[in-house]
Scaffold this active site. Structure first.
Site, PDB file in Angstrom:
ATOM      1  N   HIS A 312       0.849  -1.190   0.000  1.00  0.00           N
ATOM      2  CA  HIS A 312       0.000   0.000   0.000  1.00  0.00           C
ATOM      3  C   HIS A 312       0.881   1.235   0.000  1.00  0.00           C
ATOM      4  O   HIS A 312       1.946   1.233   0.613  1.00  0.00           O
ATOM      5  CB  HIS A 312      -0.905   0.018   1.245  1.00  0.00           C
ATOM      6  CG  HIS A 312      -2.081   0.906   1.073  1.00  0.00           C
ATOM      7  ND1 HIS A 312      -2.029   2.254   1.279  1.00  0.00           N
ATOM      8  CD2 HIS A 312      -3.341   0.627   0.675  1.00  0.00           C
ATOM      9  CE1 HIS A 312      -3.208   2.772   1.017  1.00  0.00           C
ATOM     10  NE2 HIS A 312      -4.025   1.815   0.655  1.00  0.00           N
ATOM     11  N   ASP A 369      -7.877  -5.419  -0.099  1.00  0.00           N
ATOM     12  CA  ASP A 369      -8.372  -6.266  -1.184  1.00  0.00           C
ATOM     13  C   ASP A 369      -8.015  -7.741  -1.026  1.00  0.00           C
ATOM     14  O   ASP A 369      -8.465  -8.572  -1.806  1.00  0.00           O
ATOM     15  CB  ASP A 369      -7.795  -5.779  -2.535  1.00  0.00           C
ATOM     16  CG  ASP A 369      -8.355  -4.421  -2.908  1.00  0.00           C
ATOM     17  OD1 ASP A 369      -9.562  -4.231  -2.726  1.00  0.00           O
ATOM     18  OD2 ASP A 369      -7.583  -3.559  -3.365  1.00  0.00           O
TER      19      ASP A 369
HETATM   20  N1  CMC Z   1       4.026  -7.518  -4.868  1.00  0.00           N
HETATM   21  C1  CMC Z   1       5.361  -7.562  -5.067  1.00  0.00           C
HETATM   22  N2  CMC Z   1       6.178  -6.502  -4.931  1.00  0.00           N
HETATM   23  C2  CMC Z   1       5.608  -5.339  -4.573  1.00  0.00           C
HETATM   24  C3  CMC Z   1       4.231  -5.218  -4.343  1.00  0.00           C
HETATM   25  C4  CMC Z   1       3.428  -6.362  -4.510  1.00  0.00           C
HETATM   26  N3  CMC Z   1       2.118  -6.323  -4.298  1.00  0.00           N
HETATM   27  N4  CMC Z   1       3.934  -3.942  -4.004  1.00  0.00           N
HETATM   28  C5  CMC Z   1       5.105  -3.287  -4.027  1.00  0.00           C
HETATM   29  N5  CMC Z   1       6.114  -4.114  -4.371  1.00  0.00           N
HETATM   30  C6  CMC Z   1       7.538  -3.798  -4.440  1.00  0.00           C
HETATM   31  C7  CMC Z   1       7.872  -2.953  -5.664  1.00  0.00           C
HETATM   32  O1  CMC Z   1       8.169  -3.772  -6.770  1.00  0.00           O
HETATM   33  C8  CMC Z   1       9.037  -2.153  -5.148  1.00  0.00           C
HETATM   34  O2  CMC Z   1      10.162  -2.993  -5.150  1.00  0.00           O
HETATM   35  P1  CMC Z   1      11.659  -2.359  -5.404  1.00  0.00           P
HETATM   36  O3  CMC Z   1      11.909  -1.473  -4.223  1.00  0.00           O
HETATM   37  O4  CMC Z   1      12.554  -3.554  -5.477  1.00  0.00           O
HETATM   38  O5  CMC Z   1      11.567  -1.613  -6.698  1.00  0.00           O
HETATM   39  C9  CMC Z   1       8.691  -1.889  -3.696  1.00  0.00           C
HETATM   40  O6  CMC Z   1       7.841  -2.963  -3.307  1.00  0.00           O
HETATM   41  C10 CMC Z   1       7.983  -0.555  -3.460  1.00  0.00           C
HETATM   42  O7  CMC Z   1       6.817  -0.551  -4.268  1.00  0.00           O
HETATM   43  P2  CMC Z   1       6.229   0.705  -4.992  1.00  0.00           P
HETATM   44  O8  CMC Z   1       5.618   0.242  -6.271  1.00  0.00           O
HETATM   45  O9  CMC Z   1       7.226   1.813  -5.064  1.00  0.00           O
HETATM   46  O10 CMC Z   1       5.107   1.137  -3.964  1.00  0.00           O
HETATM   47  P3  CMC Z   1       3.877   2.055  -4.272  1.00  0.00           P
HETATM   48  O11 CMC Z   1       3.568   2.778  -3.029  1.00  0.00           O
HETATM   49  O12 CMC Z   1       4.096   2.881  -5.481  1.00  0.00           O
HETATM   50  O13 CMC Z   1       2.741   1.006  -4.644  1.00  0.00           O
HETATM   51  C11 CMC Z   1       0.814  -0.315  -4.630  1.00  0.00           C
HETATM   52  C12 CMC Z   1       1.627   0.744  -3.873  1.00  0.00           C
HETATM   53  C13 CMC Z   1      -0.490  -0.565  -3.879  1.00  0.00           C
HETATM   54  C14 CMC Z   1       0.482   0.219  -6.037  1.00  0.00           C
HETATM   55  C15 CMC Z   1       1.650  -1.610  -4.744  1.00  0.00           C
HETATM   56  O14 CMC Z   1       1.961  -2.090  -3.452  1.00  0.00           O
HETATM   57  C16 CMC Z   1       0.932  -2.688  -5.547  1.00  0.00           C
HETATM   58  O15 CMC Z   1       1.028  -2.673  -6.777  1.00  0.00           O
HETATM   59  N6  CMC Z   1       0.239  -3.641  -4.865  1.00  0.00           N
HETATM   60  C17 CMC Z   1      -0.529  -4.667  -5.569  1.00  0.00           C
HETATM   61  C18 CMC Z   1      -1.853  -4.076  -6.060  1.00  0.00           C
HETATM   62  C19 CMC Z   1      -2.828  -3.895  -4.919  1.00  0.00           C
HETATM   63  O16 CMC Z   1      -3.040  -4.796  -4.103  1.00  0.00           O
HETATM   64  N7  CMC Z   1      -3.469  -2.714  -4.901  1.00  0.00           N
HETATM   65  C20 CMC Z   1      -4.518  -2.404  -3.895  1.00  0.00           C
HETATM   66  C21 CMC Z   1      -4.071  -1.327  -2.952  1.00  0.00           C
HETATM   67  S1  CMC Z   1      -5.161  -1.219  -1.515  1.00  0.00           S
HETATM   68  C22 CMC Z   1      -6.697  -0.737  -2.157  1.00  0.00           C
HETATM   69  C23 CMC Z   1      -6.677   0.666  -2.658  1.00  0.00           C
HETATM   70  O17 CMC Z   1      -6.692   1.581  -1.841  1.00  0.00           O
HETATM   71  O18 CMC Z   1      -6.684   0.843  -3.852  1.00  0.00           O
END
Ligand code: CMC
Length: 437
Positions: A312, A369
């Site tokens: 998240h 989710d």
């Molecule tokens: N699975 C594997 N790796 C992950 C995941 C995941 N679900 N989420 C983040 N990472 C990794 C990402 O690859 C990155 O790795 P590195 O540092 O090696 O590059 C690191 O963790 C930081 O991730 P980020 O993408 O910079 O984090 P963010 O804050 O931009 O992303 C997120 C937040 C929710 C988009 C992401 O965690 C994600 O894609 N999760 C899966 C989709 C999901 O479940 N979304 C629902 C969110 S809750 C409901 C809502 O409010 O929408």
């Protein structure tokens, strides 16, 4: 109200500039950089708005480090245990819990506005059979503005009453539209809303009863649905709410702004993740891959393959909503005597993720989710409808933010800047010029 008795200094190109520091009611800090460009000639660059606050808001407080979520000051745990969704919706939109009189009035209004115009029914038949319900939902919501054009043109002096009715209409009709889009997808006749049923029971009845087979409304299912919708009701400046505010900043009407929110919510990184979680669990089940191997694939993919339902932007600990949903899921499945093998895979995935260095070092925990889809499956809601359920829950939050923004005298057209990195001025060569028009 936030105070501003502190300043932050910026040393830039030999000069020092001061900016007011804003402190929120829970001591959240912000640096007000409204005068930055004027003072320095520079703008900020913040991909994904990781550090950027777009407004002050009195609706939802969230502490992602401590796992705190409160609507209008009330802990979400308290609301989920003791309130119904429509009361929480009232709280978010109006700022206080409804009095008994207000509750009765609100229920009456929700009943009064629950039908959709008969002409709108025909819209459903023009979508192809495989149309995703989120596309139908957003199209239907923006279409409401054609049936209720009084809010279609922005008028700053719009009477409060008109906004209140539009908000009520949306709250009530979105439920009807959602149920109709499901009925359309399975080729069954629409079931109309009933005045004798409360919000969630009414929705379940529209979804699952048919002229040949009435639906037995079970209180445990109604309770679980109330809890789910409450937990989704608001989440401060998330992607879809930010979309509603941004689109609303052009002074477009509530229906169009909410339709934009629905489109943003559809994305798999946001609300669409609940459908992706079930796709992922099914993939693990059907491929025979072990949870361990699946997680290793995710880790090796360097961000190309995700563990949906994990991670998240603001929670760096267990999402407080996921905690409640997990318990709700276990309780409901045991009452309904549902044995879902996907739940076992989900438990295994969670246990693995919570102990794996990759997830621990990145603060990746289950989010809202992760378990919600298993509850929806147990209720009988197909996975294509999961994000529609999220939209039903998030609607009061969108309305509350649209209203709050509109009432804020500082609400400006939202128009971010950029840093241009394209080519410098070029001149068309003769051979580039079109001579015939
Ligand atoms: N699975 C594997 N790796 C992950 C995941 C995941 N679900 N989420 C983040 N990472 C990794 C990402 O690859 C990155 O790795 P590195 O540092 O090696 O590059 C690191 O963790 C930081 O991730 P980020 O993408 O910079 O984090 P963010 O804050 O931009 O992303 C997120 C937040 C929710 C988009 C992401 O965690 C994600 O894609 N999760 C899966 C989709 C999901 O479940 N979304 C629902 C969110 S809750 C409901 C809502 O409010 O929408």
């Amino acid at each position: 109200m936030p105070t501003s008795d502190d300043v932050a200094s910026l040393h830039f190109r030999g000069q020092t500039h001061e900016f007011p520091v804003i402190t929120g009611s829970e001591n959240e800090l912000g640096i007000d950089i409204a005068a930055l460009r004027k003072k320095t000639g520079a703008v900020t660059l913040d991909y994904g708005y990781i550090n950027t606050g777009s407004c002050e808001s009195a609706i939802t407080y969230l502490d992602g480090e401590k796992g705190i979520l409160r609507y209008r000051g009330y802990p979400v745990e308290d609301l989920a245990a003791n309130s119904r969704f429509v009361e929480v919706a009232y709280l978010l939109i109006n700022g206080h819990m409804p009095t008994p009189h207000e509750r009765t009035e609100w229920s009456g209004l929700l009943n009064q506005h629950s039908m959709i115009h008969e002409d709108m029914r025909h819209f459903f038949y023009r979508f192809p059979d495989h149309a995703h319900p989120m596309a139908i939902l957003s199209a239907m919501v923006v279409s409401l503005s054609t049936f209720y054009p009084e809010l279609s043109q922005h008028r700053p002096e719009e009477p409060e009453e008109a906004i209140h009715i539009a908000a009520t209409r949306l709250m009530s009709k979105l439920r009807t539209v959602a149920a109709f889009s499901y009925k359309k997808s399975i080729g069954e006749p629409f079931v109309y809303p009933r005045h004798d049923l409360k919000y969630c029971a009414n929705f379940l009845n529209m979804m699952f009863s048919s002229p040949v087979c009435p639906y037995e409304i079970r209180p445990e299912v109604v309770k679980a649905l109330n809890v789910l919708l409450i937990l989704h009701a608001d989440h401060e400046q998330n992607c879809s709410t930010a979309a509603v505010r941004l689109v609303g900043s052009a002074r477009v009407n509530l229906y169009a702004s909410v339709a934009a929110g629905i489109c943003a919510l559809w994305g798999p990184l946001h609300g669409g993740a609940n459908q992706m979680v079930i796709d992922m669990l099914e993939e693990i089940r059907d491929s025979g891959t072990s949870v361990r191997d699946y997680v290793e694939q995710v880790k090796a993919s360097k961000g190309r393959k995700l563990l949906y339902g994990f991670g998240h932007r603001v929670y760096k600990t267990y999402d407080p909503r996921a905690k409640i949903i997990k318990k709700c899921c276990d309780d409901l499945l045991s009452v309904l005597k549902v044995n879902d093998p996907l739940l076992d895979i989900a438990h295994e995935l969670e246990a693995y993720g919570l102990h794996d260095e990759y997830f621990l070092s990145r603060n990746l925990y289950p989010n809202v989710d992760f378990y919600s889809g298993i509850i929806y499956r147990a209720i009988g809601i197909p996975k294509e409808m999961f994000t529609v359920m999220f939209a039903l829950g998030r609607l009061p939050g969108w309305i509350a933010h649209w209203k709050e923004a509109r009432e804020d005298p500082r609400f400006k057209l939202q128009r971010p800047r950029q840093i241009y990195v394209g080519p410098n001025m070029r001149v068309l060569r003769d051979e580039d010029k079109t001579r015939e028009h």
